[in-house]
Structures are given as structure tokens and as C-alpha cells.
Write a protein that holds these residues in place. Structure first.
Motif, PDB file in Angstrom:
ATOM      1  N   GLN A  77      34.945 -19.051 -44.514  1.00  0.00           N
ATOM      2  CA  GLN A  77      33.912 -17.808 -44.143  1.00  0.00           C
ATOM      3  C   GLN A  77      33.667 -18.673 -42.819  1.00  0.00           C
ATOM      4  O   GLN A  77      32.651 -19.603 -42.934  1.00  0.00           O
ATOM      5  N   HIS A  78      34.027 -18.407 -41.931  1.00  0.00           N
ATOM      6  CA  HIS A  78      33.237 -19.204 -40.001  1.00  0.00           C
ATOM      7  C   HIS A  78      32.270 -17.688 -39.767  1.00  0.00           C
ATOM      8  O   HIS A  78      32.206 -16.563 -39.369  1.00  0.00           O
ATOM      9  N   THR A  79      31.079 -18.370 -40.138  1.00  0.00           N
ATOM     10  CA  THR A  79      29.718 -17.649 -39.206  1.00  0.00           C
ATOM     11  C   THR A  79      29.647 -17.878 -38.002  1.00  0.00           C
ATOM     12  O   THR A  79      29.682 -19.272 -37.801  1.00  0.00           O
ATOM     13  N   ARG A  80      28.737 -17.426 -37.452  1.00  0.00           N
ATOM     14  CA  ARG A  80      28.202 -17.222 -36.517  1.00  0.00           C
ATOM     15  C   ARG A  80      27.058 -18.338 -35.793  1.00  0.00           C
ATOM     16  O   ARG A  80      26.488 -17.746 -36.933  1.00  0.00           O
ATOM     17  N   PRO A  81      27.072 -19.212 -35.129  1.00  0.00           N
ATOM     18  CA  PRO A  81      25.776 -20.511 -34.640  1.00  0.00           C
ATOM     19  C   PRO A  81      24.686 -18.979 -34.405  1.00  0.00           C
ATOM     20  O   PRO A  81      24.830 -18.098 -34.216  1.00  0.00           O
ATOM     21  N   HIS A  82      23.694 -19.826 -35.277  1.00  0.00           N
ATOM     22  CA  HIS A  82      22.870 -18.913 -34.886  1.00  0.00           C
ATOM     23  C   HIS A  82      21.866 -18.718 -33.392  1.00  0.00           C
ATOM     24  O   HIS A  82      21.705 -20.126 -32.611  1.00  0.00           O
ATOM     25  N   LYS A  83      21.079 -17.506 -33.025  1.00  0.00           N
ATOM     26  CA  LYS A  83      21.264 -17.262 -30.971  1.00  0.00           C
ATOM     27  C   LYS A  83      19.143 -17.246 -31.682  1.00  0.00           C
ATOM     28  O   LYS A  83      19.229 -16.497 -32.088  1.00  0.00           O
ATOM     29  N   PRO A  84      18.996 -18.578 -30.910  1.00  0.00           N
ATOM     30  CA  PRO A  84      17.622 -18.590 -31.445  1.00  0.00           C
ATOM     31  C   PRO A  84      16.948 -17.149 -30.021  1.00  0.00           C
ATOM     32  O   PRO A  84      17.209 -16.502 -29.041  1.00  0.00           O
ATOM     33  N   ARG A  85      15.391 -16.313 -30.232  1.00  0.00           N
ATOM     34  CA  ARG A  85      15.319 -15.680 -30.587  1.00  0.00           C
ATOM     35  C   ARG A  85      14.647 -15.816 -28.959  1.00  0.00           C
ATOM     36  O   ARG A  85      13.718 -16.638 -28.934  1.00  0.00           O
ATOM     37  N   THR A  86      14.796 -14.847 -28.347  1.00  0.00           N
ATOM     38  CA  THR A  86      14.665 -15.446 -26.463  1.00  0.00           C
ATOM     39  C   THR A  86      12.815 -14.138 -26.532  1.00  0.00           C
ATOM     40  O   THR A  86      13.431 -13.339 -26.102  1.00  0.00           O
ATOM     41  N   LEU A  87      11.636 -14.898 -26.336  1.00  0.00           N
ATOM     42  CA  LEU A  87      10.571 -13.827 -25.589  1.00  0.00           C
ATOM     43  C   LEU A  87      10.501 -13.447 -24.226  1.00  0.00           C
ATOM     44  O   LEU A  87      10.478 -14.474 -22.943  1.00  0.00           O
ATOM     45  N   PRO A  88      10.877 -12.376 -24.079  1.00  0.00           N
ATOM     46  CA  PRO A  88      10.967 -11.542 -22.711  1.00  0.00           C
ATOM     47  C   PRO A  88       9.511 -12.502 -21.932  1.00  0.00           C
ATOM     48  O   PRO A  88       8.837 -12.358 -22.552  1.00  0.00           O
ATOM     49  N   ALA A  89       9.806 -12.325 -20.805  1.00  0.00           N
ATOM     50  CA  ALA A  89       8.527 -12.409 -20.076  1.00  0.00           C
ATOM     51  C   ALA A  89       7.744 -11.328 -19.486  1.00  0.00           C
ATOM     52  O   ALA A  89       7.912 -10.641 -20.257  1.00  0.00           O
ATOM     53  N   PRO A  90       6.124 -11.873 -19.727  1.00  0.00           N
ATOM     54  CA  PRO A  90       5.609 -10.695 -19.679  1.00  0.00           C
ATOM     55  C   PRO A  90       5.716  -9.813 -18.739  1.00  0.00           C
ATOM     56  O   PRO A  90       5.766 -10.368 -17.258  1.00  0.00           O
ATOM     57  N   PRO A  91       5.377  -8.719 -18.765  1.00  0.00           N
ATOM     58  CA  PRO A  91       5.211  -7.002 -17.709  1.00  0.00           C
ATOM     59  C   PRO A  91       4.279  -7.933 -16.497  1.00  0.00           C
ATOM     60  O   PRO A  91       4.555  -7.415 -15.098  1.00  0.00           O
ATOM     61  N   GLN A  92       2.933  -8.034 -16.656  1.00  0.00           N
ATOM     62  CA  GLN A  92       1.797  -8.780 -16.094  1.00  0.00           C
ATOM     63  C   GLN A  92       2.509  -9.682 -14.902  1.00  0.00           C
ATOM     64  O   GLN A  92       2.098  -9.791 -14.010  1.00  0.00           O
ATOM     65  N   ILE A  93       3.736 -10.409 -15.330  1.00  0.00           N
ATOM     66  CA  ILE A  93       3.634 -11.596 -14.020  1.00  0.00           C
ATOM     67  C   ILE A  93       5.023 -10.618 -12.689  1.00  0.00           C
ATOM     68  O   ILE A  93       5.051 -11.108 -12.064  1.00  0.00           O
ATOM     69  N   ARG A  94       5.210  -9.424 -12.463  1.00  0.00           N
ATOM     70  CA  ARG A  94       5.863  -8.718 -11.595  1.00  0.00           C
ATOM     71  C   ARG A  94       4.873  -8.503 -10.993  1.00  0.00           C
ATOM     72  O   ARG A  94       5.014  -8.029  -9.740  1.00  0.00           O
ATOM     73  N   GLY A  95       3.563  -8.590 -11.093  1.00  0.00           N
ATOM     74  CA  GLY A  95       2.429  -8.263 -10.242  1.00  0.00           C
ATOM     75  C   GLY A  95       2.219  -9.671  -9.278  1.00  0.00           C
ATOM     76  O   GLY A  95       1.330  -9.450  -8.537  1.00  0.00           O
ATOM     77  N   LEU A  96       3.125 -10.846  -9.617  1.00  0.00           N
ATOM     78  CA  LEU A  96       3.348 -11.036  -8.818  1.00  0.00           C
ATOM     79  C   LEU A  96       4.941 -11.520  -7.215  1.00  0.00           C
ATOM     80  O   LEU A  96       4.906 -12.027  -6.930  1.00  0.00           O
ATOM     81  N   ASP A  97       5.940 -10.740  -8.110  1.00  0.00           N
ATOM     82  CA  ASP A  97       6.876 -10.410  -6.998  1.00  0.00           C
ATOM     83  C   ASP A  97       7.106 -10.636  -5.641  1.00  0.00           C
ATOM     84  O   ASP A  97       7.730 -10.813  -5.299  1.00  0.00           O
ATOM     85  N   PHE A  98       5.169 -10.200  -5.088  1.00  0.00           N
ATOM     86  CA  PHE A  98       5.464 -10.065  -3.345  1.00  0.00           C
ATOM     87  C   PHE A  98       5.815 -11.578  -2.918  1.00  0.00           C
ATOM     88  O   PHE A  98       5.634 -11.755  -2.052  1.00  0.00           O
TER      89      PHE A  98
END
Length: 222
Positions: A58-79
């Protein structure tokens, strides 16, 4: 006397085992025995396969590490994102300057990197902006090719102002020896967004002797 060989038997000639001309000792004989047992005899029946060997693979898919999304506060620097040309109006007695800066997202959006060049002086600097989730503040680390470096922090936006404060170790004159003189400066950077293509930074510099100087960066999208 019959010369017929006994059925099922073969005449064998016993030859004493020797190793490099010396009788083989107990340890040597044991090692030789292990080596002989490791070789399967010709015509021997193959060993039965275990259930694990017989089971379909049985071929199992490789484990994909969980990606932490960027904090929403960082959008305050989009300017800051994009390329801007900033005209610097210096304190009285100093010469005007022009800074070009480009800001991009990095590390999956967790940080922003700003690469800038100031003329005259050909100062090349980089600022790294981010969000500190523990202190709940924006952070900014700065360094340039003169050797100047600084660390600043800012509380979230309030009434249209994003204010970074911190300390800067300002090199007065760069030296290739890696040793030179400089001055510590306390900085107060007040960012205000005019529109999506235009922002300003009103900067206040306080020196250790109490001297206060003010300048303004007027930045427009290139």
C-alpha cells in the motif's frame, strides 16, 4: 569383498581445515560456520513468505507539514508593498535626499522585507517588518551597508497613525576596518497613509545630549 558403494552415501575424503597454514581455532571455525550457513545450498527450497511479504503493498502519501497562516495583523503593513520613491525633507541645515524602496512579502507572508537605497551617500539598507504575537506589536529590524542598525516596535494603528519607536546605532562615517565612530539615536517614526499610492513618515530623532531633529519622508508609488 564387494566394491559397490553403499546406497545414498558418497565417499568423502576428510581434509583438515587450516587457516593460512595454521590449524583453524574454535573462533575461526565458528566464523567459518556462520559464513557457510549464510549461503543457501543449490536446489534448496525457498523460505516460505510471511503474511507481511504476501500482503499487497500500500502506497501512502507523504506527510505534508501543517502550514501556519500569516497573522491577520500583518495586513496593516500592506501600504508598504511595492516600489516607492521617497523625497526626504531633512532638518534645517541638512541636505535633501531621495530614497527608493521596494517591499515584498516573505516567509509565507509572515514578514515584509524592504530594500532601500538613499542618495546622496549611496546607503543601501534593509528593513524587516513583522508582527510579534506575544507582545502584540509590529516589529522592525534595520541594518545597512554602513554598519548602522536598529530595532523598533509599534502598537497597532490608531487614529490613522502607525508609530514605530526604538533605538538606532548610527554610523557617522563608514570605515573598511570595521571600526568607526557613531551616535545612538532614539527614533520616532509616524507613518500615515494618504492613499494606496502615497504615504508619509514624519521622523523625530533624539540624541543622547537632548538634541531633537525632525525630518519627513514623502513616498509615492513609482
Amino acid at each position: 569383498m564387494s566394491t559397490q558403494k553403499p546406497e545414498g552415501r558418497e565417499r568423502r575424503r576428510l581434509v583438515p581445515v587450516r587457516w593460512r597454514g595454521a590449524p583453524l581455532g574454535i573462533a575461526g571455525a565458528s566464523a567459518l560456520g556462520l559464513a557457510l550457513f549464510a549461503v543457501a545450498p543449490v536446489g534448496a527450497e525457498p523460505a516460505p513468505r510471511s503474511a507481511a511479504d504476501s500482503a499487497p503493498q500500500q502506497h501512502t502519501r507523504p506527510h505534508k507539514p501543517r502550514t501556519l497562516p500569516a497573522p491577520p495583523q500583518i495586513r496593516g503593513l500592506d501600504f508598504l508593498l511595492g516600489t516607492f520613491t521617497c523625497d526626504y525633507a531633512p532638518p534645517p541645515g541638512s541636505k535633501p535626499a531621495t530614497m527608493t524602496m521596494t517591499t515584498k512579502r516573505a516567509m509565507g507572508g509572515h514578514y515584509l522585507y524592504t530594500d532601500a537605497r538613499m542618495q546622496p551617500g549611496d546607503v543601501v539598507g534593509r528593513a524587516t517588518f513583522g508582527w510579534d504575537p506575544v507582545a502584540k506589536k509590529f516589529i522592525n529590524q534595520y541594518h545597512d551597508n554602513w554598519g548602522s542598525n536598529g530595532n523598533y516596535a509599534a502598537a497597532p494603528w490608531k487614529d490613522g497613525h502607525l508609530i514605530f519607536t526604538g533605538s538606532l546605532s548610527q554610523v557617522v562615517k563608514p570605515d573598511p576596518s570595521g571600526e568607526t565612530t557613531g551616535v545612538p539615536i532614539s527614533l520616532h517614526d509616524d507613518y500615515q497613509v494618504v492613499n494606496k499610492n502615497h504615504f508619509t513618515n514624519h521622523q523625530t530623532m533624539t540624541f543622547s545630549d537632548g538634541t531633537v531633529l525632525k525630518g519627513t519622508y514623502d513616498c509615492r508609488r513609482a
